[in-house]
Design a protein around this motif. Structure first.
Motif, PDB file in Angstrom:
ATOM      1  N   THR A  15       0.851  -1.202   0.000  1.00  0.00           N
ATOM      2  CA  THR A  15       0.000   0.000   0.000  1.00  0.00           C
ATOM      3  C   THR A  15       0.882   1.245   0.000  1.00  0.00           C
ATOM      4  OG1 THR A  15      -0.072   0.174   2.416  1.00  0.00           O
ATOM      5  CG2 THR A  15      -1.711  -1.251   1.374  1.00  0.00           C
ATOM      6  N   GLU A  16       0.235   2.397   0.059  1.00  0.00           N
ATOM      7  CA  GLU A  16       0.973   3.661   0.150  1.00  0.00           C
ATOM      8  C   GLU A  16       1.170   4.029   1.618  1.00  0.00           C
ATOM      9  OE1 GLU A  16      -2.128   4.884  -1.954  1.00  0.00           O
ATOM     10  OE2 GLU A  16      -1.311   4.144  -3.837  1.00  0.00           O
ATOM     11  N   TYR A  17       1.761   3.108   2.363  1.00  0.00           N
ATOM     12  CA  TYR A  17       1.947   3.289   3.802  1.00  0.00           C
ATOM     13  C   TYR A  17       2.843   4.468   4.136  1.00  0.00           C
ATOM     14  CZ  TYR A  17       6.636   1.365   3.463  1.00  0.00           C
ATOM     15  OH  TYR A  17       7.944   1.165   3.136  1.00  0.00           O
ATOM     16  N   PHE A  18       3.759   4.806   3.237  1.00  0.00           N
ATOM     17  CA  PHE A  18       4.728   5.864   3.494  1.00  0.00           C
ATOM     18  C   PHE A  18       4.075   7.236   3.621  1.00  0.00           C
ATOM     19  CE2 PHE A  18       4.597   4.471  -0.893  1.00  0.00           C
ATOM     20  CZ  PHE A  18       4.175   5.623  -1.553  1.00  0.00           C
ATOM     21  N   LEU A  19       2.822   7.360   3.228  1.00  0.00           N
ATOM     22  CA  LEU A  19       2.095   8.620   3.386  1.00  0.00           C
ATOM     23  C   LEU A  19       1.581   8.809   4.812  1.00  0.00           C
ATOM     24  CD1 LEU A  19       0.008   8.572   0.070  1.00  0.00           C
ATOM     25  CD2 LEU A  19       2.143   9.818   0.533  1.00  0.00           C
ATOM     26  N   TYR A  20       1.575   7.725   5.592  1.00  0.00           N
ATOM     27  CA  TYR A  20       1.025   7.746   6.947  1.00  0.00           C
ATOM     28  C   TYR A  20       2.077   7.227   7.926  1.00  0.00           C
ATOM     29  CZ  TYR A  20      -2.961   7.898   3.852  1.00  0.00           C
ATOM     30  OH  TYR A  20      -3.820   8.234   2.847  1.00  0.00           O
ATOM     31  N   ASP A  64      -8.183   6.078   3.507  1.00  0.00           N
ATOM     32  CA  ASP A  64      -7.869   5.639   2.140  1.00  0.00           C
ATOM     33  C   ASP A  64      -8.667   4.371   1.844  1.00  0.00           C
ATOM     34  OD1 ASP A  64      -6.795   4.918  -0.284  1.00  0.00           O
ATOM     35  OD2 ASP A  64      -4.715   5.251   0.335  1.00  0.00           O
ATOM     36  N   ASN A 121      -6.722   1.190   0.238  1.00  0.00           N
ATOM     37  CA  ASN A 121      -5.827   0.376   1.058  1.00  0.00           C
ATOM     38  C   ASN A 121      -6.495  -0.180   2.311  1.00  0.00           C
ATOM     39  OD1 ASN A 121      -3.589   0.864  -0.645  1.00  0.00           O
ATOM     40  ND2 ASN A 121      -3.312   2.854   0.323  1.00  0.00           N
TER      41      ASN A 121
END
Length: 168
Positions: A57-62, A130, A133
């Motif tokens: 997922t785009e975990y790096f945004l959180y 999100d 995700n």
């Protein structure tokens, strides 16, 4: 003044024992049949699930998911390392290390940090954050709590082993 040219050499018993025992590679098949061994394999499989579900997922945004990733990957690598140590019986070749204490500290810290990470993971999962995700994060949260319970079990077995070792 005349100098003496006599050289005295000594050999430590540690070096002799290390060189004699390192020529054979032991393999403990029975370890995987014990409850701590089964818990360790479960920790590896489900820990892998935790961090791959988040890594996809785009975990790096959180930042919260970054913490969960750190804990999951860090303890996954260390658990694989300790599984190799126990399977190859390396702990018998390095008697200077207090393995029961090391195991207790490792499993205890894994339990505490995984519990914190699982709580952070579960509290960070919302559909508003999100939608794309959501399912991966929810599944990672579930598996993080399962892995936490496995580390709790191994902490208990490590404590029993440590306590019996210190009472001797």
């Amino acid at each position: 003044r005349p100098r003496s040219h006599t050289v005295t050499t000594t050999s430590s018993s540690f070096t002799a024992n290390l060189s004699a025992s390192s020529s054979t590679l032991a393999y403990d098949r029975e370890f995987l049949r014990t409850l701590p061994g089964l818990l360790m394999v479960t920790e590896i499989v489900l820990g892998l699930l935790v961090w791959t579900l988040i890594a996809g997922t785009e975990y790096f945004l959180y930042p919260a998911f970054g913490w969960v990733m750190f804990v999951a990957v860090f303890y996954w690598v260390l658990t694989v390392f300790f599984l190799i140590i126990y399977m190859t019986m390396t702990y018998t070749r390095i008697p200077q290390v207090p393995w029961t204490t090391v195991g207790l500290c490792f499993n205890g810290s894994a339990f505490i940090l995984y519990l914190i990470a699982a709580i952070v993971d579960a509290s960070s999962v919302t559909k508003e954050l999100d939608r794309h995700n959501y399912n991966s994060w929810a599944a990672s949260s579930f598996f993080a709590f399962v892995v936490t319970s496995c580390y709790a079990g191994n902490t208990y077995f490590s404590f029993i082993s440590w306590r019996s070792r210190t009472l001797q």
